[in-house]
Design a protein around this motif. Structure first.
Motif, PDB file in Angstrom:
ATOM      1  N   VAL A 101       0.844  -1.211   0.000  1.00  0.00           N
ATOM      2  CA  VAL A 101       0.000   0.000   0.000  1.00  0.00           C
ATOM      3  C   VAL A 101       0.875   1.256   0.000  1.00  0.00           C
ATOM      4  O   VAL A 101       0.617   2.218  -0.732  1.00  0.00           O
ATOM      5  N   GLY A 102       1.951   1.226   0.795  1.00  0.00           N
ATOM      6  CA  GLY A 102       2.846   2.381   0.883  1.00  0.00           C
ATOM      7  C   GLY A 102       3.527   2.674  -0.443  1.00  0.00           C
ATOM      8  O   GLY A 102       3.648   3.831  -0.856  1.00  0.00           O
ATOM      9  N   CYS A 103       3.957   1.642  -1.126  1.00  0.00           N
ATOM     10  CA  CYS A 103       4.601   1.839  -2.433  1.00  0.00           C
ATOM     11  C   CYS A 103       3.591   2.353  -3.459  1.00  0.00           C
ATOM     12  O   CYS A 103       3.875   3.290  -4.205  1.00  0.00           O
ATOM     13  N   TYR A 104       2.443   1.731  -3.484  1.00  0.00           N
ATOM     14  CA  TYR A 104       1.445   2.107  -4.510  1.00  0.00           C
ATOM     15  C   TYR A 104       0.945   3.533  -4.281  1.00  0.00           C
ATOM     16  O   TYR A 104       0.603   4.237  -5.235  1.00  0.00           O
ATOM     17  N   HIS A 105       0.920   3.961  -3.046  1.00  0.00           N
ATOM     18  CA  HIS A 105       0.514   5.334  -2.723  1.00  0.00           C
ATOM     19  C   HIS A 105       1.456   6.343  -3.395  1.00  0.00           C
ATOM     20  O   HIS A 105       1.038   7.414  -3.830  1.00  0.00           O
ATOM     21  N   GLN A 106       2.729   5.958  -3.505  1.00  0.00           N
ATOM     22  CA  GLN A 106       3.722   6.881  -4.067  1.00  0.00           C
ATOM     23  C   GLN A 106       4.001   6.610  -5.541  1.00  0.00           C
ATOM     24  O   GLN A 106       4.368   7.513  -6.289  1.00  0.00           O
ATOM     25  N   ILE A 107       3.822   5.376  -5.942  1.00  0.00           N
ATOM     26  CA  ILE A 107       4.150   4.964  -7.313  1.00  0.00           C
ATOM     27  C   ILE A 107       2.951   4.160  -7.841  1.00  0.00           C
ATOM     28  O   ILE A 107       2.953   2.920  -7.781  1.00  0.00           O
ATOM     29  N   PRO A 108       1.921   4.823  -8.330  1.00  0.00           N
ATOM     30  CA  PRO A 108       0.677   4.105  -8.643  1.00  0.00           C
ATOM     31  C   PRO A 108       0.707   3.363  -9.984  1.00  0.00           C
ATOM     32  O   PRO A 108       0.052   3.753 -10.944  1.00  0.00           O
ATOM     33  N   ARG A 109       1.477   2.286 -10.024  1.00  0.00           N
ATOM     34  CA  ARG A 109       1.528   1.431 -11.212  1.00  0.00           C
ATOM     35  C   ARG A 109       1.998   0.033 -10.796  1.00  0.00           C
ATOM     36  O   ARG A 109       2.392  -0.169  -9.646  1.00  0.00           O
TER      37      ARG A 109
END
Lengths: 453, 268
Positions: free
Chosen positions: B91-99
């Motif tokens: 979730v933390g990664c996708y929040h910053q890098i949405p792909r």
């Protein structure tokens, strides 16, 4: 508060928590001394009423072994758990299954203190921890069978019989006792990695079973009786069919039983197949589970996810695992492990071909292609949402994650999985936190998938 | 609820370090705190929380949701919900890098590889086996063997491209191997670079890495050379989000925000 052990024979036998092959072994030492045991956190595991009858049956089984040992009323044969038990029983042997004892040592969580004794005489910590804990128990003269049934150790064998269908370790295991006791060792050498089982393979295995007869006649003092063998085979077949019915009831949504229940209630199918008392027990259990279904009761409250357990149980963590999954409203509904005591070919017309096929048809003996097809069938029939693969450090043959199977299943069926690293008995190989995180992460992943679908 | 204002908290109590992130309603970080986890996880969580509130100039009442994660997630008394670090890192990664991406998280005592699809749904994940090889603990052991502060390793590793290969899987055996290299007069810088390469080797053998690779965790936060080594190893660029050590805590805070938003929608 739990009942005082002096008032409760089950508690005295350690039969109230943890379990393995039908006998529970988390010994409450304080209870055994007569002390009281503090009330435990409320369990999410739903008790099966029939368990009492099973405990009695298993207690009878061990008491009969003790009587045979103490009085010489019957010869005792050790038989590996998927070995030719029917043939041995037809000669009147009391049949003892060393893996059963191995599982008890694991479930009672004393394996880790016994294994080093076997290591010290040259049995590697990397080989089967059933073997090393059992040999360690022998060397240290320590077994849960003593407080439970007054056996001062595993009952001494008059004969040791194996089938290498599971692994070569079973042969080496029994060879230890052959050297200790100077008793005959014989067995069946099974081919492995089988795809379709050929006529030649069946004939070869049937011949190996027949070749055991002269030795069995000599040790038992009885002549081979084909009618008696047929009778035992028929009972064993009926038992296997009933056990299959028990496991198939978990196809129902929600399931009336879990894999963890299965590991407990499989006891009679393992040690008493071929004995009509096992059949009677499974009729009782089936009736209770059908009643659960009819009344809308489930093994796990509000079951929302259904898992398949592939590989050995972690015997010392059965209760923890059962509680963890139940806590997430997840039911482990099926397993290769419990299914491995369904031996349908025992109903064959020719008893030798029946045994040959029954004991080579097992998942553990089969090819990767067969295993893949088998698991796909399980996904379909049980409605599986995810797989738990147990990579047991000391049991390579029963760790089916090691040749890419989970990844292939995930790719072809879209069913996710986790692999937990652990062991059947050696809890030093198991990380509680890693396993818990992986279980929970799989549950989260499946819920997320459902929410975003 | 307090309308549009308020904060949401994520606490990641890891094996080595505890991280806490406070975000506002727009998802931006208002405070980040990191501390050694120590032996009392509950106390560490409280200390992190107090420090973050002070940094953000907020009160406890203004925090409308707390999600805890990491090995010590059950020890955070003020958490409303607990989630695994695997979920929170995704979730933390996708929040910053949405792909779609493959996340590699190298933590103090474990590694994870998490595959997300283009919608941020987790497709699969793997954790390291029960072994410290390839984790921050390995690097700490190497620093100890070399008599160096763990914070000094990255600068030394950057001074050479000539890595000394460490062959052993096992942390203990790797330390013995280092003894042999030191005896042979091999340079310490090369040994450190070899140790970093060993960490990456252990990680990339866990899983296949298709598409964009995102590297998170305390190890890359303190040793940026690890990213270069990974990039060399897989033959393409590697993304490191800002504040990589806080990714799990950020994911937890985002989940707290989502939970609060879902509750508000339900109540409306």
């Amino acid at each position: 508060m739990r009942k005082n052990a002096r008032d409760d024979p089950a508690a005295r036998l350690g039969l109230d928590a943890g379990a393995a092959f039908g006998v529970s072994w988390t010994f409450q030492l304080d209870a055994a001394k007569g002390d009281t045991v503090p009330e435990e956190k409320k369990s999410l595991i739903k008790k099966i009423r029939s368990t009492g009858a099973m405990k009695k049956l298993m207690a009878d089984y061990f008491n009969e072994l003790k009587e045979a040992q103490d009085t010489g009323s019957a010869k005792i044969a050790w038989c590996t758990s998927v070995g030719p038990a029917e043939l041995l029983r037809s000669f009147g042997f009391q049949v003892y299954f060393p893996e059963n004892h191995g599982a008890l040592l694991g479930a009672s969580r004393i394996a880790a203190e016994l294994i080093p004794a076997a290591n010290a005489i040259g049995y590697s910590p990397d080989i089967c921890s059933y073997l090393t804990s059992d040999v360690g128990a022998y060397l240290r003269k320590k077994t849960p069978l003593t407080p439970a049934f007054g056996l001062d150790g595993a009952p001494k064998a008059d004969l040791l019989v194996y089938n290498t269908n599971q692994c070569r370790d079973v042969q080496d295991w029994l060879a230890f006792y052959q050297r200790e006791w100077k008793v005959p060792l014989a067995g069946i050498d099974s081919p492995r990695n089988l795809g379709e089982i050929t006529k030649n393979q069946v004939e070869s295995l049937a011949s190996q079973h027949k070749a055991l007869i002269p030795l069995l006649e000599e040790v038992s003092g009885r002549r081979f009786d084909i009618d008696r063998l047929r009778e035992v085979m028929e009972s064993s077949y009926r038992c296997t069919q009933l056990w299959k019915t028990v496991l198939k009831l978990a196809e129902h949504k929600p399931s009336p039983l879990t894999f963890f229940d299965g590991t407990i209630h499989m006891g009679p199918a393992v040690v008493l197949r071929g004995d009509p008392r096992a059949e009677a027990y499974y009729k009782l259990l089936i009736s209770e589970l059908e009643e659960r279904i009819a009344e809308g009761h489930s093994a796990v409250e509000d079951e929302s996810l259904r898992f398949y357990w592939e590989g050995m149980p972690v015997w010392g963590k059965l209760r923890d695992h059962a509680e963890t999954f139940a806590g997430h409203k997840a039911c482990v509904v099926a397993s290769t492990y419990c299914n491995s005591w369904i031996f349908e070919p025992l109903g064959s017309k020719d008893p030798f071909e029946g045994m040959a096929l029954a004991y080579s048809e097992l998942f553990i003996v089969r090819s990767e292609e067969y295993k893949e097809e088998y698991l796909a069938r399980m996904v379909e029939s049980y409605g599986i949402d995810g797989f738990i693969y147990h990579d047991a450090k000391t049991c390579p043959n029963n760790s089916n994650n090691r040749y890419g199977l989970p990844e292939r299943i995930q790719e072809t069926l879209g069913v996710p999985h986790v692999v937990i690293n652990g062991d059947l008995n050696d809890l030093r190989m198991y990380s509680e936190e890693q396993a818990r995180t992986q279980f929970e992460a799989l549950v989260e992943q499946l819920h997320e998938r459902g929410e975003l679908r | 609820m307090t309308g549009e204002s308020g904060f949401f908290c994520g606490v990641d109590i890891g094996a080595s370090a505890s991280k806490l992130v406070l975000i506002d309603r727009s998802g931006d970080a208002a405070a980040r705190v990191v501390r050694h986890s120590g032996v009392d996880y509950a106390e560490t969580a409280e200390l992190c929380f107090a420090e973050a509130l002070e940094t953000a100039g907020a009160t406890r009442e203004q925090v409308h949701g707390v999600v805890s994660t990491g090995y010590g997630r059950d020890n955070v008394s003020f958490a409303d919900v607990r989630r695994t670090e695997i979920h929170c890192h995704g979730v933390g990664c996708y929040h910053q890098i949405p792909r779609a991406m493959a996340i590699i998280d190298i933590g103090g005592q474990d590694n994870k590889i998490i595959h997300l699809d283009a919608r941020g749904r987790r497709q699969s994940f793997k954790m390291n086996r029960k072994c410290a090889a390839g984790t921050g603990a390995f690097i700490e052991e190497i620093a100890l063997r070399l008599g160096l502060d763990v914070g000094a390793l990255d600068a030394l590793a950057q001074t050479t491209a000539d890595a000394v290969k460490l062959s052993s899987f096992c942390t203990v055996f790797a330390k013995t191997e280092i003894l042999a290299h030191l005896r042979q007069g091999r340079p310490v810088e090369g040994i450190i670079r070899g140790a970093f390469q060993s960490v990456i080797a252990r990680v990339v053998e866990m899983d296949t890495l298709d598409g964009e690779v995102v590297l998170t965790g305390g190890v890359v936060a303190h040793n940026p050379t690890i990213r270069d080594i990974l990039s060399e190893r897989i033959g393409r660029d590697v993304t490191v989000p800002p504040f990589p050590q806080f990714t799990g805590a950020l994911g937890a805070a985002v989940l707290a925000l989502r939970d609060a938003a879902a509750t508000e929608t339900k109540d409306a």
